[in-house]
Design a protein around this motif. Structure first.
Motif, PDB file in Angstrom:
ATOM      1  N   ARG A 120       6.110   7.837   2.491  1.00  0.00           N
ATOM      2  CA  ARG A 120       5.578   6.872   3.444  1.00  0.00           C
ATOM      3  C   ARG A 120       6.614   5.781   3.674  1.00  0.00           C
ATOM      4  NH1 ARG A 120       1.834   7.711   6.683  1.00  0.00           N
ATOM      5  NH2 ARG A 120       0.602   5.810   6.405  1.00  0.00           N
ATOM      6  N   ALA A 121       6.767   5.392   4.921  1.00  0.00           N
ATOM      7  CA  ALA A 121       7.730   4.329   5.228  1.00  0.00           C
ATOM      8  C   ALA A 121       7.255   3.021   4.609  1.00  0.00           C
ATOM      9  CB  ALA A 121       7.855   4.175   6.733  1.00  0.00           C
ATOM     10  N   VAL A 122       8.212   2.271   4.069  1.00  0.00           N
ATOM     11  CA  VAL A 122       7.903   1.003   3.413  1.00  0.00           C
ATOM     12  C   VAL A 122       8.649  -0.094   4.157  1.00  0.00           C
ATOM     13  CG1 VAL A 122       8.381  -0.293   1.309  1.00  0.00           C
ATOM     14  CG2 VAL A 122       7.377   1.987   1.164  1.00  0.00           C
ATOM     15  N   VAL A 149      -6.116   7.658   0.869  1.00  0.00           N
ATOM     16  CA  VAL A 149      -5.823   7.420   2.287  1.00  0.00           C
ATOM     17  C   VAL A 149      -5.027   6.133   2.402  1.00  0.00           C
ATOM     18  CG1 VAL A 149      -6.777   7.083   4.606  1.00  0.00           C
ATOM     19  CG2 VAL A 149      -7.978   8.559   2.981  1.00  0.00           C
ATOM     20  N   ASP A 150      -3.807   6.249   2.910  1.00  0.00           N
ATOM     21  CA  ASP A 150      -3.003   5.064   3.228  1.00  0.00           C
ATOM     22  C   ASP A 150      -3.396   4.628   4.629  1.00  0.00           C
ATOM     23  OD1 ASP A 150      -1.074   3.074   3.136  1.00  0.00           O
ATOM     24  OD2 ASP A 150       0.621   4.415   3.553  1.00  0.00           O
ATOM     25  N   THR A 151      -3.577   3.339   4.839  1.00  0.00           N
ATOM     26  CA  THR A 151      -3.975   2.855   6.170  1.00  0.00           C
ATOM     27  C   THR A 151      -2.990   1.782   6.623  1.00  0.00           C
ATOM     28  OG1 THR A 151      -5.384   1.071   5.328  1.00  0.00           O
ATOM     29  CG2 THR A 151      -6.434   3.213   5.631  1.00  0.00           C
ATOM     30  N   LYS A 172       0.832  -1.215   0.000  1.00  0.00           N
ATOM     31  CA  LYS A 172       0.000   0.000   0.000  1.00  0.00           C
ATOM     32  C   LYS A 172       0.864   1.262   0.000  1.00  0.00           C
ATOM     33  CE  LYS A 172      -2.044  -1.320   3.800  1.00  0.00           C
ATOM     34  NZ  LYS A 172      -1.403  -2.643   3.914  1.00  0.00           N
ATOM     35  N   SER A 173       1.819   1.317   0.936  1.00  0.00           N
ATOM     36  CA  SER A 173       2.632   2.528   1.045  1.00  0.00           C
ATOM     37  C   SER A 173       3.559   2.675  -0.159  1.00  0.00           C
ATOM     38  CB  SER A 173       3.434   2.517   2.350  1.00  0.00           C
ATOM     39  OG  SER A 173       2.549   2.495   3.455  1.00  0.00           O
ATOM     40  N   THR A 174       4.037   1.551  -0.680  1.00  0.00           N
ATOM     41  CA  THR A 174       4.867   1.595  -1.889  1.00  0.00           C
ATOM     42  C   THR A 174       4.080   2.264  -3.017  1.00  0.00           C
ATOM     43  OG1 THR A 174       5.944  -0.463  -1.226  1.00  0.00           O
ATOM     44  CG2 THR A 174       6.123   0.153  -3.563  1.00  0.00           C
ATOM     45  N   THR A 185       4.258  -1.683   9.031  1.00  0.00           N
ATOM     46  CA  THR A 185       5.123  -0.519   8.938  1.00  0.00           C
ATOM     47  C   THR A 185       4.329   0.766   9.172  1.00  0.00           C
ATOM     48  OG1 THR A 185       6.433  -1.741   7.367  1.00  0.00           O
ATOM     49  CG2 THR A 185       6.797   0.625   7.444  1.00  0.00           C
ATOM     50  N   SER A 186       3.168   0.879   8.547  1.00  0.00           N
ATOM     51  CA  SER A 186       2.334   2.073   8.729  1.00  0.00           C
ATOM     52  C   SER A 186       1.478   1.874   9.971  1.00  0.00           C
ATOM     53  CB  SER A 186       1.451   2.300   7.513  1.00  0.00           C
ATOM     54  OG  SER A 186       2.228   2.313   6.340  1.00  0.00           O
ATOM     55  N   THR A 187       1.347   2.913  10.794  1.00  0.00           N
ATOM     56  CA  THR A 187       0.625   2.740  12.050  1.00  0.00           C
ATOM     57  C   THR A 187      -0.641   3.589  12.171  1.00  0.00           C
ATOM     58  OG1 THR A 187       2.129   4.322  13.041  1.00  0.00           O
ATOM     59  CG2 THR A 187       2.638   2.001  13.380  1.00  0.00           C
TER      60      THR A 187
HETATM   61 MG   LIG Z   1       2.247   0.846   4.805  1.00  0.00          MG
END
Ligand SMILES: [Mg+2]
Ligand SMILES: Nc1nc2c(ncn2[C@@H]2O[C@H](COP(=O)(O)OP(=O)(O)OP(=O)(O)O)[C@@H](O)[C@H]2O)c(=O)[nH]1
Length: 318
Positions: free
Chosen positions: A193-195, A230-232, A180-182, A207-209
């Motif tokens: 966004r951190a991957v 929206v990244d979740t 997702k973040s990638t 990784t995503s909080t």
């Molecule tokens: Mg993520």
């Protein structure tokens, strides 16, 4: 746009991409009402966005849609036992599933579809890591659904996806490590966004909080609003305890038509001998795996099976 330890990052309506965001806290008059990413709110106080400025949220506008997830499936955290609003006002639910590493779980996708249809949010299936495996098994499972989908590989052009995201608020959901973040970083390069990495057992590391809304960049030459995404954080399950048994069926539009031939108040369970769904599948009008998936959801609501997609290998397309 984001919520972090009682601080809400807001963007003023109509503000362009270069306008500073406003940091706000909730005003006491909101009571216990929660403010979530995607909410439209009324702000008072210092809305200049200057460093150190703090505005107050005094009102939450009525929500167009509410994406909910109950997570007694995820009882490992105190938070996970609550019903949670994932995002407000989403127009589109982008169900992100990797084709490998971690492998796709149609049981999970089916749960997301139920949640989307229940919340009146359009689903879009986003199959990532298409460089590692083909999409045939997953797509075959959804043939009768006319479910829109996109295939993502590291080098693929994102034009088709961008046009599906334009003008709308879309929310990405999926297991940890599916990319997702990638994908968000490719769509919004300054998002940063951190991957994470995917472990040997095929799970990401969460990784995503927290959920974060990002404005998609305008395309060269395009006049249209490019939309918001929206990244979740990755979820282990998508609990549906808040969806009525009746509404569960809305996640299965390929089965709905059959139920007009069911007896009144048919529970659609396997032991209901007059349930029209069995004949529907026997006649080849729907995939038997879809009926099995629907009935697993019915049973899991009744507490008969473990509701986690992972715990049920029959949820896999292979
Ligand atoms: Mg993520
Ligand atoms: N081969 C391949 N790897 C990918 C692709 N997309 C993402 N990855 C890798 O998958 C891993 C996990 O990616 P993330 O973007 O952190 O996944 P996520 O869904 O945001 O995970 P959480 O934040 O934990 O929910 C990273 O090592 C990525 O480089 C892809 O299309 N192909």
């Amino acid at each position: 746009m984001a919520v972090d330890r009682g601080r809400y990052t807001c963007v003023l309506a109509g503000a362009g991409p270069d306008v500073r965001t406003v940091t706000a806290m909730r005003a006491r008059e909101l009571g216990r009402k929660s403010v979530v990413v995607g909410d439209r709110v009324g702000l008072v106080g210092d809305t200049s966005g200057a460093p150190g400025a703090l505005a107050r949220i005094v009102r939450i506008e009525p929500r167009r849609s509410v994406l909910r997830r109950t997570a007694e499936d995820d009882a490992s955290t105190a938070e996970g036992r609550l019903e949670r609003v994932v995002v407000a006002n989403a127009d589109q639910l982008v169900i992100v599933s990797a084709l490998a590493d971690p492998p796709p779980r149609t049981g999970f996708i089916d749960r997301c579809l139920v949640a989307a249809y229940d919340a009146d949010i359009e689903p879009l299936l986003c199959l990532t890591k298409a460089d590692l495996a083909g999409p045939e098994a997953v797509l075959d499972y959804y043939t009768e659904l006319e479910l829109p989908y996109v295939l993502i590989r590291p080098d693929s052009a994102l034009d088709a996806l961008r046009s599906l995201l334009a003008g709308r608020l879309s929310v990405l959901v999926g297991h940890s490590g599916v990319g997702k973040s990638t994908l968000v970083n490719r769509l919004v390069p300054e998002a940063d966004r951190a991957v994470g990495t995917v472990s040997a057992i095929g799970r990401g590391r969460h990784t995503s909080t927290s959920a974060v809304a990002l404005r998609l960049p305008a395309l060269p030459g395009a006049q249209d609003d490019p939309g918001w995404i929206v990244d979740t954080p990755g979820v282990r399950s998508f609990g549906l305890a808040h969806v009525s048994a009746e509404s569960l069926l809305h996640g299965f539009p390929d089965l709905v038509e059959a139920t007009v031939d069911c007896p009144a108040n048919c529970p659609h369970t396997p032991d209901e001998t007059d349930c029209a769904l069995d004949a529907w599948v026997t006649q080849g009008r729907a995939d038997p795996r879809r009926l099995a998936s629907y009935r697993r959801l019915l049973a899991s609501r009744a507490g008969e099976t473990d509701p986690r997609g992972e715990a049920d290998p029959r949820g896999r397309p292979e």
